[in-house]
Design an enzyme around this catalytic site. Structure first.
Site, PDB file in Angstrom:
ATOM      1  N   ARG A 298     -22.924 -36.997  25.049  1.00 26.36           N
ATOM      2  CA  ARG A 298     -21.557 -37.530  23.957  1.00 26.36           C
ATOM      3  C   ARG A 298     -20.635 -36.647  24.097  1.00 26.36           C
ATOM      4  O   ARG A 298     -19.164 -36.790  23.767  1.00 26.36           O
ATOM      5  CB  ARG A 298     -22.180 -37.962  22.823  1.00 26.36           C
ATOM      6  CG  ARG A 298     -21.014 -38.612  22.083  1.00 26.36           C
ATOM      7  CD  ARG A 298     -21.346 -39.494  20.799  1.00 26.36           C
ATOM      8  NE  ARG A 298     -21.997 -38.420  19.787  1.00 26.36           N
ATOM      9  CZ  ARG A 298     -22.958 -38.234  19.109  1.00 26.36           C
ATOM     10  NH1 ARG A 298     -23.885 -38.943  19.667  1.00 26.36           N
ATOM     11  NH2 ARG A 298     -23.293 -37.300  18.292  1.00 26.36           N
TER      12      ARG A 298
ATOM     13  N   TYR B 125       4.447 -47.920  23.801  1.00 23.87           N
ATOM     14  CA  TYR B 125       3.321 -48.680  23.934  1.00 23.87           C
ATOM     15  C   TYR B 125       3.180 -49.340  22.628  1.00 23.87           C
ATOM     16  O   TYR B 125       2.795 -48.822  21.525  1.00 23.87           O
ATOM     17  CB  TYR B 125       2.073 -47.699  24.396  1.00 23.87           C
ATOM     18  CG  TYR B 125       0.981 -48.508  24.245  1.00 23.87           C
ATOM     19  CD1 TYR B 125       0.699 -49.527  25.291  1.00 23.87           C
ATOM     20  CD2 TYR B 125      -0.005 -48.048  23.777  1.00 23.87           C
ATOM     21  CE1 TYR B 125      -0.542 -50.348  25.314  1.00 23.87           C
ATOM     22  CE2 TYR B 125      -1.487 -48.717  23.711  1.00 23.87           C
ATOM     23  CZ  TYR B 125      -1.484 -49.832  24.558  1.00 23.87           C
ATOM     24  OH  TYR B 125      -2.738 -50.689  24.440  1.00 23.87           O
TER      25      TYR B 125
ATOM     26  N   ASP C 159       3.282 -38.776  24.711  1.00 24.94           N
ATOM     27  CA  ASP C 159       2.378 -39.599  25.602  1.00 24.94           C
ATOM     28  C   ASP C 159       3.148 -39.496  27.070  1.00 24.94           C
ATOM     29  O   ASP C 159       4.146 -40.036  27.249  1.00 24.94           O
ATOM     30  CB  ASP C 159       2.810 -41.094  25.153  1.00 24.94           C
ATOM     31  CG  ASP C 159       1.974 -42.217  25.950  1.00 24.94           C
ATOM     32  OD1 ASP C 159       1.552 -41.848  27.092  1.00 24.94           O
ATOM     33  OD2 ASP C 159       1.537 -43.253  25.369  1.00 24.94           O
TER      34      ASP C 159
ATOM     35  N   LYS D 186      -4.012 -45.551  34.000  1.00 21.33           N
ATOM     36  CA  LYS D 186      -2.957 -45.974  34.642  1.00 21.33           C
ATOM     37  C   LYS D 186      -2.804 -45.121  35.938  1.00 21.33           C
ATOM     38  O   LYS D 186      -3.676 -45.065  36.893  1.00 21.33           O
ATOM     39  CB  LYS D 186      -1.587 -45.979  33.503  1.00 21.33           C
ATOM     40  CG  LYS D 186      -1.938 -46.736  32.215  1.00 21.33           C
ATOM     41  CD  LYS D 186      -2.119 -48.117  32.426  1.00 21.33           C
ATOM     42  CE  LYS D 186      -2.040 -48.822  31.314  1.00 21.33           C
ATOM     43  NZ  LYS D 186      -2.986 -48.345  30.265  1.00 21.33           N
TER      44      LYS D 186
END
Length: 391
Positions: free
Chosen positions: A61, A113, A186, A211
């Protein structure tokens, strides 16, 4: 082993970012001599007889060899100190916001976004995090929105999705730092191929790696790269990955790194296609406007030219005459652009953001967002012309 510094093994890593990405920093599996990374699916790691960890690996993890290698490539491309992968771009963004304390204030752009806005409006307010939205390319509005002593995080998206205003990152960083806040950018749309926010003064560079970084519409991933390895907010955001568990799987990480090996080729082709596409439709009689920072008519063209490296991105938005109905007719008549949510893949997509985001969206109802792929640009031009002929 992984040679994280190209000075250690320059014959494997190269000196330039295109080579770093294409060769995965020159990593070679010393057991098999493979230069394609193996996928380690094990969830835990053996300790030695003294119960000491091997290479500080405890549980998948938090650590996995393929996470480490992929993060090293992205860290190198962004010129950062640390990088972490997350299960999605939304998970990465959420971990930055969750690192804030109740009572903290966030300044974020009006156009961005929509998931970022929704987190602040619907989740942040429940946890005592306040926010102020500012006009994307308006530094005076950004300065007015910052509350010294209370604002802890300034968020920038540049170019801004889906209207593609460009914010001066260096100037935004100064405003944030003068007020005691940090700047997060971003960087999903420009990617480190075109913009390196940390070099411009930002503290965090955040990606929806789904993306452009992955680039093939077949993997969901997110990432954060930090300019510091010890800033308290970054340490909290970093540690939230293993505390809260928004972890990327080993196979998804492998797909992401495979996509990143062709990142520069894809982005360069998408930029060239987008510029030719935007120039063709600029001033088109059936369009109200074309939004693309590479056009000289774009109000932020000079800022984009100074800030972006070698291109203006692969995203174009058009506003169709005839309002909502005109935009819907246009999309219905198109055949090559897939009407689908996402961006940055090799296939071109078209999306009516107002319909997707809902009535409270600030996006104009006549706006279509176009993600330009790597196809022949003449085919793409003909497809939008086909759509506009139905308006």
């Amino acid at each position: 082993m992984l040679y994280e510094d190209e000075r250690d093994r320059p014959e494997r890593t190269g000196k330039r970012p295109e080579t770093w990405a294409a060769r995965g920093l020159g990593w070679i599996d010393e057991d098999s001599r493979s230069f394609v990374e193996p996928i380690i699916t094990g969830t835990t790691y053996l300790r030695d007889q003294n119960y000491a960890l091997h290479k500080e690996r405890n549980y998948t993890r938090d650590v996995n060899p393929i996470y480490e290698r992929t993060e090293a490539v992205l860290r190198k491309l962004e010129n950062g100190k640390e990088a972490k992968l997350y299960a999605s771009g939304a998970a990465a963004t959420g971990c930055v916001f969750q690192a804030l304390d109740s009572g903290d204030h966030v300044v974020s752009p009006e156009s961005s976004y929509f998931g970022t806005r929704k987190w602040l409006m619907e989740v942040g307010v429940r946890h005592g995090i306040s926010h102020t939205f500012y006009r994307n390319n308006d530094l005076a509005a950004l300065a007015a929105a910052i509350q010294p002593g209370k604002t802890r995080l300034v968020w920038v998206e540049s170019p801004a999705n889906p209207t593609w205003e460009v914010t001066d990152i260096r100037a935004a960083a100064k405003l944030a730092h003068d007020a005691g806040a940090i700047l997060a950018v971003d960087n999903t749309v420009p990617t480190p191929v075109l913009t390196r926010p940390l070099d411009l003064g930002a503290d965090l560079s955040v990606h929806s790696a789904t993306k452009y970084l992955a680039g093939h519409n077949d993997v969901m991933a997110g990432a954060i790269v930090s300019a510091s390895d010890d800033h308290p907010l970054w340490v909290k955001a970093r540690d939230l990955r293993w505390i809260a568990g928004p972890v990327l799987g080993p196979f998804e990480t492998w797909l992401l790194q495979r996509g990143m090996r062709t990142l520069f080729l894809r982005v360069e082709r998408q930029c060239a296609n987008a510029l030719a596409f935007a120039r063709h439709f600029d001033g088109h009689p059936k369009l109200e406007a074309v939004a693309y920072p590479g056009l000289q008519s774009h109000p932020d063209h000079s800022v984009a030219s100074a800030q972006m490296i070698g291109g203006y991105g692969g995203m174009v938005s058009v506003r169709v005459k005839g309002g909502l109905e005109g935009a819907k007719r246009c999309v219905a008549a198109m055949r090559l652009f897939f009407p689908a949510t996402s961006l940055g893949g090799v296939e071109s997509l078209v999306e009516h953001r107002k319909i997707v985001e809902g009535e409270d969206s600030p996006v104009p109802e006549d706006l279509l967002r176009l993600s330009i792929g790597i196809e022949n640009v003449d085919d793409l031009v003909e497809d939008l012309e086909r759509g506009l002929s139905a308006v």
